[in-house]
Write a protein that holds these residues in place. Structure first.
Motif, short mmCIF file in Angstrom:
data_model
loop_
_atom_site.label_atom_id
_atom_site.label_comp_id
_atom_site.label_asym_id
_atom_site.label_seq_id
_atom_site.Cartn_x
_atom_site.Cartn_y
_atom_site.Cartn_z
N MET A 1 0.84 -1.48 -0.57
CA MET A 1 -0.09 0.20 0.77
C MET A 1 1.01 1.10 -0.32
O MET A 1 2.02 1.63 0.52
CB MET A 1 -0.96 -0.60 1.65
N ASN A 2 0.24 1.75 -0.83
CA ASN A 2 1.26 3.44 -0.66
C ASN A 2 0.44 4.68 0.27
O ASN A 2 -0.72 4.40 0.19
CB ASN A 2 1.26 4.42 -2.32
N VAL A 3 2.10 4.58 0.69
CA VAL A 3 0.88 6.12 2.50
C VAL A 3 1.44 7.17 2.03
O VAL A 3 2.35 6.87 1.48
CB VAL A 3 1.08 5.29 3.37
N ARG A 11 6.75 14.04 15.36
CA ARG A 11 6.35 13.12 15.71
C ARG A 11 5.75 12.71 14.30
O ARG A 11 5.24 11.84 14.37
CB ARG A 11 4.53 14.01 15.81
N GLU A 12 5.75 13.36 13.12
CA GLU A 12 5.58 13.01 11.52
C GLU A 12 6.92 11.78 11.44
O GLU A 12 6.75 10.76 11.24
CB GLU A 12 6.10 13.67 11.08
N HIS A 13 8.13 12.71 12.18
CA HIS A 13 9.06 11.79 12.09
C HIS A 13 8.59 10.12 12.59
O HIS A 13 9.18 8.92 12.03
CB HIS A 13 10.71 11.84 12.74
N ALA A 14 8.33 9.96 13.87
CA ALA A 14 7.94 9.73 14.72
C ALA A 14 6.28 8.14 13.82
O ALA A 14 7.25 6.91 13.87
CB ALA A 14 7.14 9.42 15.66
N LEU A 15 6.06 9.14 13.45
CA LEU A 15 5.02 8.42 13.09
C LEU A 15 5.61 7.50 11.41
O LEU A 15 5.54 6.01 11.23
CB LEU A 15 3.97 8.88 11.82
N ALA A 16 6.15 7.61 10.67
CA ALA A 16 7.44 7.35 9.45
C ALA A 16 8.28 6.43 9.70
O ALA A 16 8.41 5.14 8.95
CB ALA A 16 7.80 8.11 8.07
N TRP A 17 8.56 5.79 11.19
CA TRP A 17 9.79 5.25 11.18
C TRP A 17 8.50 3.93 11.40
O TRP A 17 9.33 3.22 11.20
CB TRP A 17 10.40 5.75 12.50
N LYS A 18 7.36 4.28 12.27
CA LYS A 18 6.82 3.62 12.38
C LYS A 18 6.24 2.71 11.64
O LYS A 18 6.24 1.52 11.05
CB LYS A 18 5.74 3.72 13.61
N PRO A 23 5.07 -4.10 7.28
CA PRO A 23 5.05 -5.29 5.97
C PRO A 23 3.74 -4.83 4.67
O PRO A 23 4.54 -5.15 3.89
CB PRO A 23 4.50 -6.94 6.07
N LEU A 24 3.18 -3.77 5.09
CA LEU A 24 1.89 -3.54 4.02
C LEU A 24 2.22 -2.69 3.66
O LEU A 24 1.61 -1.94 2.30
CB LEU A 24 0.51 -3.01 5.19
N LEU A 25 3.35 -1.80 3.85
CA LEU A 25 4.11 -0.79 3.05
C LEU A 25 4.33 -0.57 1.50
O LEU A 25 6.08 -1.57 1.64
CB LEU A 25 4.49 -0.01 3.82
N ASP A 297 2.42 -3.39 18.07
CA ASP A 297 1.44 -3.51 16.50
C ASP A 297 2.09 -2.78 15.23
O ASP A 297 2.66 -2.07 15.35
CB ASP A 297 0.28 -3.24 17.43
N ASP A 298 1.67 -3.34 14.47
CA ASP A 298 1.67 -2.56 12.98
C ASP A 298 0.91 -1.76 12.91
O ASP A 298 -0.28 -1.72 12.87
CB ASP A 298 1.18 -3.71 12.00
N LEU A 299 1.36 -0.17 13.18
CA LEU A 299 0.80 0.96 13.05
C LEU A 299 -0.08 1.01 11.46
O LEU A 299 -1.39 1.42 11.68
CB LEU A 299 1.54 1.85 12.96
N LEU A 300 0.19 0.57 10.90
CA LEU A 300 -0.06 0.56 9.35
C LEU A 300 -2.11 -0.30 9.34
O LEU A 300 -2.95 0.60 9.03
CB LEU A 300 0.24 0.36 8.61
N VAL A 301 -1.36 -1.07 9.81
CA VAL A 301 -3.23 -2.05 10.44
C VAL A 301 -4.16 -1.50 10.94
O VAL A 301 -5.47 -0.80 10.84
CB VAL A 301 -2.55 -3.26 10.96
#
Ligand code: AMP
Ligand code: GLY
Length: 421
Positions: A1-3, A11-18, A23-25, A297-301
């Motif tokens: 999946m493209n995000v 905040r956004e660096h932490a979100l990007a890192w996670k 594996p969905l990304l 857990d997987d943040l994207l999920v």
């Protein structure tokens, strides 16, 4: 999946890192981003205020999820316009973002649903506001309505201060002023992922808002945080969900503006129990950095589940550790910060359990330089807050940035508790 991830802070660096660990990304795009985010994402030039161009970008790159970091684009209706264009977004609608954008809106919702918060009155003329303050006495809290980036709040210890704040609010915003009861207790940031119907508790943290050691000096966006917040026991979480978050979700749905995204409740834990100070409709910064360190857990999920109204079937699991982040800031912050000083040694300062998130950094040629007020978030994990704190300050000692300053007491409250325990 493209995000596509919008925002440019720690905040956004932490979100990007996670997100990058999912594996969905497939591809993570980010705008406007920073050099830390660039380690995990393809940086793109986008005018976030031009909603149509963001939608066009998403269609062109087959972006299936947009994650909005800061509140301003949400309050401006970016999520509405993207959804209208058929693009999935993690973040609330313009109407639902009023929980952060308008203190008056939130206070009215609290009154209607019996949500515990400070007693308050709204005024549009200075004279009645001043008469009310004189009647109630001090300490008292004066707030401008609308987004004020943390600067719209005066906790007045004297009558003169309160009266001056009323004048300042009404002349600056020309709108309304909220006068409210002073709440005494321990402050905590509490987070929920929300899908319009279900709110899933998503961690707690304690921020340090004042610029100086011992909670002195002017307010900032936050000089450091740790998670979990010891006051948020399972019982306190349960009570907060029942008395504050769930009625809010119900009230927003009943108004036809269901809330989806992150609900950040700023709480005061008073002797009578949790009371709402304010809502934000985004992750806290720097609270997000410590939450992301601890999330197993997987943040994207989880973000996908929020967007697809599937949170009732989800849980969030956390490491059984403490995380703590110390903000390194540029001289002048929270006023005008000096930009351009060179930062060295970040790579060497990172170690097992230590992660340095970029907030206000930029590249100048090959050199990493300060490019904002809050510049780095030195973040560490450990078996206790004291252990995480020692690790974070150990890492700071290895960073070569003579101009940077930071508080030396982040976590003091929890460390004192641990010592007493
Ligand atoms: P805000 O900019 O709304 O986050 O508010 C800034 C800070 O003011 C909060 O983090 C609290 O520490 C304090 N504050 C706001 N409202 C109250 C209140 N009713 N009682 C005590 N402190 C408050
Ligand atoms: N750290 C507080 C906030 O993000 O508003």
């Amino acid at each position: 999946m493209n995000v596509l991830l919008l925002g440019s802070g720690g905040r956004e660096h932490a979100l990007a890192w996670k997100l990058a660990a999912s594996p969905l990304l497939d591809t993570l795009y980010a705008a406007p981003a920073n050099p830390g985010i660039a380690q995990h994402a393809t940086i793109v030039e986008l005018d976030v205020a031009d909603h149509a161009s963001v939608a066009a970008f998403c269609r062109e790159k087959m972006v299936e999820l947009v994650v909005v970091g800061p509140e301003a684009p949400l309050v401006a209706g970016l999520a509405d316009d993207l959804r209208a264009a058929g693009i999935r977004v993690f973040g609330p609608s313009r109407q639902a973002a009023q929980l952060e954008g308008s203190k008056g809106f939130t206070k009215d919702l609290c009154a209607e649903y019996g949500i515990p918060t400070a007693a308050y009155r709204r005024f549009s003329d200075a004279q009645s506001a001043k008469a009310y303050v004189k009647e109630k006495g001090v300490p008292i809290v004066v707030k401008a309505d609308g987004l004020a980036a943390g600067k719209g709040v005066t906790v007045a210890a004297s009558l003169e201060e309160a009266l001056a704040a009323i004048d300042a609010c009404l002349s600056e915003t020309g709108g309304e002023v909220v006068v409210e009861e002073f709440l005494e207790g321990e402050e905590v940031s509490f987070f929920c992922l929300c899908d319009g119907t279900t709110a899933l508790p998503f961690g707690s943290a304690q921020d340090h808002k004042r610029v100086g050691d011992g909670d002195t000096g002017p307010n900032t966006g936050g000089m450091g945080a740790y998670s979990p917040a010891p006051v948020m026991t399972p019982q306190m979480v349960e009570r907060t969900m029942r008395e504050i978050v769930e009625p809010t979700m119900k009230g927003m749905a009943a108004r036809g503006t269901p809330f989806s995204g992150v609900l950040f409740a700023g709480l005061m834990i008073t002797p009578q129990g949790p009371k709402l100070i304010e809502y934000n409709v985004r992750f806290g910064d720097p609270e997000c950095q410590v939450l992301m360190m601890l999330l197993k857990d997987d943040l994207l999920v989880l973000l996908n589940a929020a967007v697809d109204s599937q949170l009732a079937h989800m849980s969030a699991r956390w490491r059984d550790e403490a995380a703590l982040t110390v903000v390194m800031a540029a001289p002048g912050y929270p006023g005008a910060a000096q930009k351009g000083s060179v930062i060295r040694g970040i790579e060497d300062a990172q170690a097992e359990g230590v992660k340095i998130f970029h907030a206000g950094t930029a590249l100048s040629g090959d050199a990493l330089v300060a490019n904002g007020g809050r510049v780095l978030n030195v973040t560490a994990m450990g078996p206790s807050v004291a252990a995480a704190q020692a690790k974070a300050y150990g890492a700071i000692a290895r960073i070569d940035w003579p101009q940077g300053f930071f508080r030396r007491d982040i976590g003091w409250r929890a460390v004192a508790r641990e010592r007493g325990a």
